[in-house]
Scaffold this active site. Structure first.
Site, mmCIF file in Angstrom:
data_model
loop_
_atom_site.group_PDB
_atom_site.id
_atom_site.type_symbol
_atom_site.label_atom_id
_atom_site.label_comp_id
_atom_site.label_asym_id
_atom_site.label_seq_id
_atom_site.Cartn_x
_atom_site.Cartn_y
_atom_site.Cartn_z
ATOM 1 N N PHE A 13 0.593 -7.758 8.717
ATOM 2 C CA PHE A 13 1.306 -7.223 7.915
ATOM 3 C C PHE A 13 2.780 -7.679 7.923
ATOM 4 O O PHE A 13 3.697 -6.875 7.761
ATOM 5 C CB PHE A 13 1.627 -5.510 7.918
ATOM 6 C CG PHE A 13 0.035 -5.052 8.204
ATOM 7 C CD1 PHE A 13 -0.867 -5.080 7.211
ATOM 8 C CD2 PHE A 13 -0.095 -4.351 9.419
ATOM 9 C CE1 PHE A 13 -2.155 -4.558 7.462
ATOM 10 C CE2 PHE A 13 -1.484 -3.976 9.669
ATOM 11 C CZ PHE A 13 -2.438 -4.022 8.803
ATOM 12 N N CYS A 14 2.859 -8.953 7.981
ATOM 13 C CA CYS A 14 4.139 -9.761 8.178
ATOM 14 C C CYS A 14 5.193 -9.073 9.211
ATOM 15 O O CYS A 14 6.257 -8.974 8.787
ATOM 16 C CB CYS A 14 4.791 -9.695 6.773
ATOM 17 S SG CYS A 14 3.929 -10.972 5.767
ATOM 18 N N ALA A 15 4.509 -8.463 10.081
ATOM 19 C CA ALA A 15 5.580 -7.937 11.227
ATOM 20 C C ALA A 15 4.793 -8.016 12.700
ATOM 21 O O ALA A 15 4.323 -7.267 13.530
ATOM 22 C CB ALA A 15 5.622 -6.300 11.371
#
Length: 447
Positions: free
Chosen positions: A379-381
């Site tokens: 999740f782009c984290a």
């Protein structure tokens, strides 16, 4: 990987009466009318089912009122600020009225700027070019709030919000920083951070506070002046206005001193062969023809969210979030990821990891066999996910104003069956991810 890779011990399939004892929750339907309401999607083996969209944290469908507004203003689309015709005047008024609407909605101060951007990432990259010093961030940030800062110091979050605030306090006290930039709510766990406390902490050390409100703003009313936030960045596509616009709202001095975000027409007072006089204010960073329809959609979405009311929105989401988490807790082999043990507020987001099997395969089967959209990955984290998770990837379900109790129950029942018994069809892993080995659904095209 085969279906058996997903099997665990026999499990109960969560149903409505198990997911919540609240009768109002059991009857809860969508809070707002969205453009995807009633959408039918094909499933493997033939036939269609009503689509369940539990990926709204990535991109939310348009509110019906937003889509209708765009259709109404489209005939008046023309050049902005420079045209003499009536449509041009109407388009210019549309953009500037939208600017005022955004400022009012987020409680901007009288001298704050509202700069329209493409999205939150674009807004934070603009702000990064304006920061006159170092920026402190947390490791839980979305990449949009982790990567743009040229001189950044990353603080690794603790197991509680209170301990994380203390770690930030220590870091800001150890060496001066110009800016503290944090997410308003995690896009992995949905946990909401206390932005007012963060603003006071930053200001106590002579720093300003920027908030990535991509997740927070569609679910919670944000007030810059009341909370002390100096800069706010957000996207329309997460706030039921998926027409390609976002905004950066905040103090003018840094933005007026920064190089123009784009060099081009509209950002200049005058141009000579050997020199340029740049404008001040929002115009300085909005060169070129703006995304008029996206801007209009964003402003109308904020108006519609106000009409829904903060109280009803929070009540709706809280009931469905409790239903979702209660159901997930009853599925063996599924673990909900958390960042903070003391977080007492969270959005309608739940990310889980599986004891066995691939979440990518589960996500593919949910879509192909059950018509349910979720998200699998990190999740782009990545730094945050790698710290709080025990597996390589997670499965995220996210709710919104168009979600219903039936959506939650269908997801829980389908997930429980997939975890217990595996998919009903064969899948293979491809460069594009997990795909049905034989896909008899019509090709996904829109005429």
């Amino acid at each position: 990987m085969t279906a058996t890779d997903l099997r665990t011990a026999p499990t109960r399939v969560p149903v409505a009466r198990e997911a919540s004892t609240d009768a109002a929750s059991a009857r809860r339907g969508p809070l707002a009318a969205l453009a995807d309401a009633g959408l039918e999607v094909p499933v493997l083996g033939g036939g269609t089912v009503r689509h369940v969209n539990l990926d709204v944290a990535a991109s939310a469908p348009a509110l019906d009122a937003v889509a209708a507004h765009v259709a109404r203003v489209l005939p008046y689309y023309a050049s902005v600020h420079r045209g003499s015709g009536y449509p041009s005047q109407a388009t210019t008024a549309l953009v500037e009225d939208a600017r005022a609407t955004v400022a009012r909605h987020v409680g901007a101060r009288d001298d704050d700027l509202v700069v329209f951007t493409r999205n939150t990432t674009d807004a934070l990259n603009l702000l990064a070019s304006a920061v006159p010093g170092e920026t402190v961030v947390l490791d839980l940030e979305h990449h949009a709030n982790l990567l743009p800062w040229h001189d950044r110091r990353v603080v690794v979050g603790e197991g509680t919000i209170s301990a994380t605030l203390a770690a930030l306090d220590d870091e800001l006290g150890s060496r001066p920083a110009a800016l503290l930039s944090v997410t308003g709510a995690s896009n992995v766990t949905g946990e909401v951070l206390p932005v007012g406390e963060l603003a006071r902490l930053a200001h106590a050390h002579g720093a300003r506070l920027a908030v990535d409100a991509a997740q927070l703003l569609p679910h919670r009313r944000v007030d810059l002046a009341a909370s002390g936030i100096d800069y706010l960045a957000f996207s329309g596509h997460k706030a039921y206005a998926p027409f390609g616009a976002g905004a950066l709202v905040g103090r003018a001095d840094w933005l007026d001193a920064a190089p123009p975000h784009l060099a081009g027409g509209g950002a200049v007072e005058s141009v000579r062969v050997d020199a340029v006089d740049w404008k001040q204010g929002a115009d300085r960073h909005e060169a070129g023809t703006p995304n008029v329809l996206g801007i209009a959609a964003l402003a109308r979405a904020l108006v519609e969210l106000e009409r829904l009311g903060d109280g009803p929105r929070r009540e709706h989401e809280a009931a469905l979030t409790a239903r979702l988490h209660h159901g997930l807790a009853s599925i063996p082999g599924v673990r909900v990821i958390r960042g903070f043990s003391d977080a007492d507020d969270r959005l309608g987001i739940a990310t889980v990891e599986l004891e066995r099997g691939s979440v990518g395969l589960v996500a593919a089967a949910l879509a192909a066999e059950h018509g349910i959209s979720v998200r699998a990955g990190r999740f782009c984290a990545h730094p945050f996910f790698d710290r709080v998770a025990t597996r390589a990837n997670g499965l995220r379900a996210s709710l919104g104003a168009g979600s219903s109790a039936d959506d939650v129950d269908r997801f829980l029942a389908s997930l429980a069956r997939l975890v217990a018994d595996g998919p009903a069809h064969a899948y293979e892993r491809t460069p594009a991810g997990w795909c049905p080995r034989v896909d008899d659904r019509p090709r996904a095209v829109i005429d």
